[in-house]
Scaffold this motif. Structure first.
Motif, PDB file in Angstrom:
ATOM      1  N   MET A 151       0.856  -1.190   0.000  1.00 20.70           N
ATOM      2  CA  MET A 151       0.000   0.000   0.000  1.00 20.70           C
ATOM      3  C   MET A 151       0.886   1.231   0.000  1.00 20.70           C
ATOM      4  SD  MET A 151      -2.893   0.938   2.764  1.00 20.70           S
ATOM      5  CE  MET A 151      -2.603   2.370   3.740  1.00 20.70           C
ATOM      6  N   SER A 152       0.759   2.059  -1.022  1.00 25.95           N
ATOM      7  CA  SER A 152       1.655   3.208  -1.131  1.00 25.95           C
ATOM      8  C   SER A 152       1.156   4.320  -0.224  1.00 25.95           C
ATOM      9  CB  SER A 152       1.702   3.685  -2.574  1.00 25.95           C
ATOM     10  OG  SER A 152       0.429   4.142  -2.936  1.00 25.95           O
ATOM     11  N   ARG A 153       2.074   4.976   0.402  1.00 25.51           N
ATOM     12  CA  ARG A 153       1.665   6.051   1.308  1.00 25.51           C
ATOM     13  C   ARG A 153       1.532   7.325   0.503  1.00 25.51           C
ATOM     14  NH1 ARG A 153       5.133   8.290   6.250  1.00 25.51           N
ATOM     15  NH2 ARG A 153       5.381  10.010   4.840  1.00 25.51           N
ATOM     16  N   ALA A 154       0.448   8.016   0.681  1.00 23.45           N
ATOM     17  CA  ALA A 154       0.247   9.254  -0.067  1.00 23.45           C
ATOM     18  C   ALA A 154       1.291  10.269   0.378  1.00 23.45           C
ATOM     19  CB  ALA A 154      -1.159   9.785   0.182  1.00 23.45           C
ATOM     20  N   GLU A 155       1.682  11.106  -0.545  1.00 23.19           N
ATOM     21  CA  GLU A 155       2.690  12.104  -0.248  1.00 23.19           C
ATOM     22  C   GLU A 155       2.083  13.183   0.622  1.00 23.19           C
ATOM     23  OE1 GLU A 155       5.907  13.383  -3.464  1.00 23.19           O
ATOM     24  OE2 GLU A 155       4.135  14.633  -3.370  1.00 23.19           O
ATOM     25  N   LEU A 156       2.604  13.354   1.812  1.00 27.27           N
ATOM     26  CA  LEU A 156       2.004  14.331   2.708  1.00 27.27           C
ATOM     27  C   LEU A 156       2.413  15.749   2.372  1.00 27.27           C
ATOM     28  CD1 LEU A 156       2.250  12.478   6.120  1.00 27.27           C
ATOM     29  CD2 LEU A 156       0.239  12.877   4.757  1.00 27.27           C
ATOM     30  N   LEU A 157       3.595  15.898   1.792  1.00 26.70           N
ATOM     31  CA  LEU A 157       4.070  17.231   1.455  1.00 26.70           C
ATOM     32  C   LEU A 157       4.584  17.178   0.025  1.00 26.70           C
ATOM     33  CD1 LEU A 157       4.352  19.861   3.087  1.00 26.70           C
ATOM     34  CD2 LEU A 157       6.719  19.260   3.486  1.00 26.70           C
ATOM     35  N   SER A 158       3.938  17.933  -0.854  1.00 31.50           N
ATOM     36  CA  SER A 158       4.332  17.880  -2.258  1.00 31.50           C
ATOM     37  C   SER A 158       5.659  18.601  -2.444  1.00 31.50           C
ATOM     38  CB  SER A 158       3.244  18.543  -3.102  1.00 31.50           C
ATOM     39  OG  SER A 158       3.349  19.954  -2.993  1.00 31.50           O
ATOM     40  N   PRO A 159       6.328  18.370  -3.599  1.00 27.76           N
ATOM     41  CA  PRO A 159       7.617  19.053  -3.833  1.00 27.76           C
ATOM     42  C   PRO A 159       7.498  20.579  -3.758  1.00 27.76           C
ATOM     43  CG  PRO A 159       7.286  17.350  -5.468  1.00 27.76           C
ATOM     44  CD  PRO A 159       6.023  17.416  -4.662  1.00 27.76           C
ATOM     45  N   LEU A 187      -3.173  19.803  11.929  1.00 25.49           N
ATOM     46  CA  LEU A 187      -3.080  18.583  11.134  1.00 25.49           C
ATOM     47  C   LEU A 187      -4.459  17.970  10.967  1.00 25.49           C
ATOM     48  CD1 LEU A 187      -0.041  16.993  12.964  1.00 25.49           C
ATOM     49  CD2 LEU A 187      -0.037  18.581  11.077  1.00 25.49           C
ATOM     50  N   ASN A 188      -4.714  17.451   9.753  1.00 19.27           N
ATOM     51  CA  ASN A 188      -5.991  16.779   9.558  1.00 19.27           C
ATOM     52  C   ASN A 188      -5.826  15.289   9.838  1.00 19.27           C
ATOM     53  OD1 ASN A 188      -4.918  15.580   7.256  1.00 19.27           O
ATOM     54  ND2 ASN A 188      -5.766  17.142   5.900  1.00 19.27           N
ATOM     55  N   TYR A 189      -6.910  14.525   9.635  1.00 19.79           N
ATOM     56  CA  TYR A 189      -6.931  13.132  10.063  1.00 19.79           C
ATOM     57  C   TYR A 189      -5.871  12.287   9.361  1.00 19.79           C
ATOM     58  CZ  TYR A 189      -8.811   8.545  11.178  1.00 19.79           C
ATOM     59  OH  TYR A 189      -8.959   7.258  11.613  1.00 19.79           O
ATOM     60  N   ILE A 190      -5.698  12.548   8.065  1.00 24.91           N
ATOM     61  CA  ILE A 190      -4.743  11.742   7.311  1.00 24.91           C
ATOM     62  C   ILE A 190      -3.330  11.996   7.824  1.00 24.91           C
ATOM     63  CG2 ILE A 190      -3.854  11.225   5.028  1.00 24.91           C
ATOM     64  CD1 ILE A 190      -6.529  12.240   3.942  1.00 24.91           C
ATOM     65  N   GLU A 191      -3.032  13.277   8.088  1.00 24.98           N
ATOM     66  CA  GLU A 191      -1.683  13.606   8.578  1.00 24.98           C
ATOM     67  C   GLU A 191      -1.470  13.046   9.973  1.00 24.98           C
ATOM     68  OE1 GLU A 191      -2.046  17.804   8.133  1.00 24.98           O
ATOM     69  OE2 GLU A 191      -1.101  17.823   6.171  1.00 24.98           O
ATOM     70  N   GLU A 192      -2.530  13.103  10.807  1.00 26.64           N
ATOM     71  CA  GLU A 192      -2.406  12.597  12.180  1.00 26.64           C
ATOM     72  C   GLU A 192      -2.163  11.103  12.211  1.00 26.64           C
ATOM     73  OE1 GLU A 192      -5.807  13.333  14.626  1.00 26.64           O
ATOM     74  OE2 GLU A 192      -5.202  15.397  14.998  1.00 26.64           O
ATOM     75  N   SER A 193      -2.882  10.370  11.359  1.00 25.54           N
ATOM     76  CA  SER A 193      -2.815   8.920  11.462  1.00 25.54           C
ATOM     77  C   SER A 193      -1.594   8.338  10.772  1.00 25.54           C
ATOM     78  CB  SER A 193      -4.087   8.292  10.904  1.00 25.54           C
ATOM     79  OG  SER A 193      -4.437   8.906   9.704  1.00 25.54           O
ATOM     80  N   SER A 194      -0.869   9.122  10.015  1.00 22.19           N
ATOM     81  CA  SER A 194       0.364   8.588   9.425  1.00 22.19           C
ATOM     82  C   SER A 194       1.520   8.884  10.372  1.00 22.19           C
ATOM     83  CB  SER A 194       0.596   9.197   8.048  1.00 22.19           C
ATOM     84  OG  SER A 194       0.637  10.587   8.145  1.00 22.19           O
ATOM     85  N   ASP A 195       2.721   8.682   9.911  1.00 21.46           N
ATOM     86  CA  ASP A 195       3.853   8.705  10.844  1.00 21.46           C
ATOM     87  C   ASP A 195       4.245  10.037  11.441  1.00 21.46           C
ATOM     88  OD1 ASP A 195       5.851   6.040   9.434  1.00 21.46           O
ATOM     89  OD2 ASP A 195       4.613   6.156  11.243  1.00 21.46           O
ATOM     90  N   THR A 196       3.487  11.079  11.228  1.00 20.36           N
ATOM     91  CA  THR A 196       3.933  12.390  11.711  1.00 20.36           C
ATOM     92  C   THR A 196       3.791  12.493  13.215  1.00 20.36           C
ATOM     93  OG1 THR A 196       1.737  13.219  11.347  1.00 20.36           O
ATOM     94  CG2 THR A 196       3.347  13.640   9.627  1.00 20.36           C
ATOM     95  N   SER A 197       4.673  13.265  13.826  1.00 20.53           N
ATOM     96  CA  SER A 197       4.541  13.524  15.257  1.00 20.53           C
ATOM     97  C   SER A 197       3.626  14.720  15.415  1.00 20.53           C
ATOM     98  CB  SER A 197       5.909  13.822  15.853  1.00 20.53           C
ATOM     99  OG  SER A 197       6.591  14.730  15.034  1.00 20.53           O
ATOM    100  N   GLU A 198       2.834  14.678  16.462  1.00 20.55           N
ATOM    101  CA  GLU A 198       1.817  15.702  16.608  1.00 20.55           C
ATOM    102  C   GLU A 198       1.772  16.182  18.043  1.00 20.55           C
ATOM    103  OE1 GLU A 198      -1.997  14.201  16.602  1.00 20.55           O
ATOM    104  OE2 GLU A 198      -2.873  16.152  17.050  1.00 20.55           O
ATOM    105  N   VAL A 199       1.746  17.485  18.243  1.00 19.01           N
ATOM    106  CA  VAL A 199       1.641  18.035  19.594  1.00 19.01           C
ATOM    107  C   VAL A 199       0.479  19.015  19.632  1.00 19.01           C
ATOM    108  CG1 VAL A 199       3.354  19.798  19.042  1.00 19.01           C
ATOM    109  CG2 VAL A 199       2.914  19.247  21.395  1.00 19.01           C
ATOM    110  N   THR A 200      -0.291  18.963  20.700  1.00 22.37           N
ATOM    111  CA  THR A 200      -1.393  19.909  20.893  1.00 22.37           C
ATOM    112  C   THR A 200      -0.989  20.880  21.980  1.00 22.37           C
ATOM    113  OG1 THR A 200      -2.961  18.159  20.411  1.00 22.37           O
ATOM    114  CG2 THR A 200      -3.840  20.142  21.373  1.00 22.37           C
ATOM    115  N   ILE A 201      -1.158  22.165  21.692  1.00 23.98           N
ATOM    116  CA  ILE A 201      -0.778  23.185  22.674  1.00 23.98           C
ATOM    117  C   ILE A 201      -1.955  24.096  22.925  1.00 23.98           C
ATOM    118  CG2 ILE A 201       0.655  25.222  23.019  1.00 23.98           C
ATOM    119  CD1 ILE A 201       2.856  23.875  21.737  1.00 23.98           C
TER     120      ILE A 201
END
Lengths: 244, 282
Positions: A1-9, A172-186
């Motif tokens: 399953m290919s991971r969608a590109e979270l940040l385009s070039p 961050l939206n749901y897709i960004e949250e559920s992939s490998d990104t680290s997320e902090v809420t302040i």
């Protein structure tokens, strides 16, 4: 399953935003007829409804404090709010944890000593979930508390931030949250820039921490502008109606 | 020496003698909120408020607001109906919608309303459940219909049923694909006519509820929460789009004559026509 590109070039995120850009925010207060204060907040596709009842008589006499009000927060996630229907029970640990975060965020901010021997109930309903639930809950609670006329030392504005591929990004939206990104809420008090809540569960390199925090702080300031404008517009509207 | 007369402000009087306070209004033919006895509160319907659900609707009747979302899931069919899917309606009355409700398991009222709506949907055969079949005996669609009340100002039954019917009107379900004995449902791209189908409603029942105020046998249409608390009984009439009766419920201590029932049915006919017009507008 290919991971969608979270940040385009070109530096655009999966929904076309720039890294330091918030989603479209819609906010309204006084939306519910029965609650003392209420607010409806949308962060893009995340929709949260907050209702505040209080200060009112405490439900359990044993918990009453003689010199201040107690805060009670309940978080309810609607079964149709997420991609797959999930019937979360009321005692789900994740929900209870999030509710206790909201409670601890507001305990130092609400001037509870003005309302001794009473209880302030905050009910949160997540209607649609697309990432950033905790930030939306905190922001909606701030507006609902103001709508209820409960004294607070400052607004509480919350924002999520994280490291998306090679850049720090906010809201961050749901897709960004559920992939490998680290997320902090302040959660921050905008006037004094003091932070009342920091929550992070993923791994983040110490060098990147400062950048992420700084960006989150800016996101909170932007949230403050939006929330303040909504509250002031509503207050002006009411003042005009009362003057007639 | 004359005995001193007691005078009260209207709000004190309302708290001390709610029924008597109310009677002062109904004898003049109005109610404390200014409505006539047979007037329903302004109603609004919004479709498609939740994009994560297969279908959704929000209904406001006066101060009562209900948000309904429909989600379709694949499940094994029930043993006695292997070629039919099924509906699971649920009405949630949380402490958020009113201070009357306490946190905890669903209250008696929530369960009663859920069951009443379940009965209407089942007995009226709102959907042809065979449309929900994927593979007989193996997999069917289950529609979870969740109606969440966010503000409660009386008459939850009408509001919840209207929200549920508005949501069921255009449920779009993705067509499942079969792969070696397993069912796959794609979630990715937007739903188009090729990869999804819309359910057709066979019947669309809507209801009108009345409260009975016994001492003068006054019938109040669309009671709000104060009127519900002092009423002695309730009548609910459910009609479908052809004007056929789908359900009649009368509960409470008050007894009413046949002419009262007939008047209620006539009033319900007018109200449901009005509701359908509102629902098709938005």
């Amino acid at each position: 399953m290919s991971r969608a590109e979270l940040l385009s070039p070109e530096g655009l995120r999966i929904d076309g935003r720039r890294p330091a850009e918030l989603r479209k925010i819609t906010s309204t207060t006084c939306v519910l007829s029965q609650a003392d204060g209420s607010a409806y907040l949308e962060h893009g596709n995340t929709k949260v409804l907050a209702a505040v009842y209080g200060p009112r008589e405490a439900r359990h006499r044993a918990l009453v404090l003689h010199d201040r009000a107690i805060l009670n927060v309940e978080l309810n996630v609607a079964p149709f709010s997420t991609g797959e229907r999930r019937r979360r029970s009321k005692n789900d640990k994740r929900l209870l944890e999030m509710a206790s975060f909201v409670k601890q965020t507001f305990e130092p901010v609400v001037i509870a000593t003005l309302y001794p021997r009473s209880q302030i109930d905050i009910y949160l309903q997540v209607i649609q979930h697309d990432g950033g639930t905790l930030q939306a809950c905190i922001n909606a609670t701030t507006m609902a508390l103001i709508d209820a006329g409960i004294a607070m030392t400052d607004y509480v504005c919350a924002c999520t931030a994280g490291w998306v591929e090679r850049e720090a990004a906010i809201d961050l939206n749901y897709i960004e949250e559920s992939s490998d990104t680290s997320e902090v809420t302040i959660a921050m008090l905008p006037k004094s820039s003091k932070i009342t809540l920091t929550q992070m569960e993923s791994r983040l390199h110490v060098d990147k921490l400062e950048e992420v925090f700084r960006l989150a702080g800016e996101g909170c300031k932007q949230m403050y502008e939006v929330m303040d404008k909504t509250i002031r517009d509503r207050a002006e509207d009411l003042a005009r109606k009362m003057a007639v | 020496m004359a005995t001193p007369a007691f005078t009260f402000t209207p709000s004190t009087f309302q708290k001390l003698h709610p029924a008597e306070f109310f009677r002062r209004f109904t004898t003049e033919g109005v109610r404390p909120d200014g409505r006539l006895l047979d007037a329903f509160r302004p109603t609004t319907v919004h479709h498609g408020v939740i994009s994560t659900a297969n279908s959704s609707a929000m209904v406001r009747i006066g101060g009562t607001t209900v948000v309904c979302g429909v989600k379709a899931e694949v499940a094994e069919p029930k043993l006695d109906a292997p070629d039919q899917g099924y509906l699971v309606p649920n009405v949630e009355l949380s402490p958020m919608c009113s201070s009357k409700f306490r946190p905890g398991p669903p209250s008696e009222q929530a369960q009663a309303v859920s069951e009443a709506i379940n009965r209407v949907l089942k007995e009226s055969k709102v959907l042809d459940l065979k449309d929900l079949c994927i593979e007989e005996g193996k997999a069917v669609w289950v529609l979870y219909v969740d109606a969440v009340c966010v503000a409660y100002d009386g008459n939850i039954f009408d509001a919840a049923l209207a929200a549920i019917m508005a949501a069921l009107k255009n449920v779009r379900i993705r067509k499942p694909t079969y792969q070696e004995g397993t069912i796959k449902v794609s979630g990715g791209s937007t739903a188009t006519d090729e990869n999804s189908f819309t359910l057709n409603l066979a019947r669309a029942p809507l209801s009108a509820t009345f409260a009975i105020f016994d001492t003068t046998l006054t019938i109040l249409a669309d009671p709000n929460v104060t009127e519900e608390s002092i009423s002695d009984g309730q009548i609910s009439i459910t009609l479908d789009e052809t004007g056929l009766l789908c359900g009649v419920t009368k509960i409470g201590a008050a007894s009413c004559s046949q002419s009262v029932m007939r008047d209620c049915v006539q009033s319900a006919k007018k109200r449901t026509l009005q509701l359908r017009a509102i629902m098709s507008q938005q």
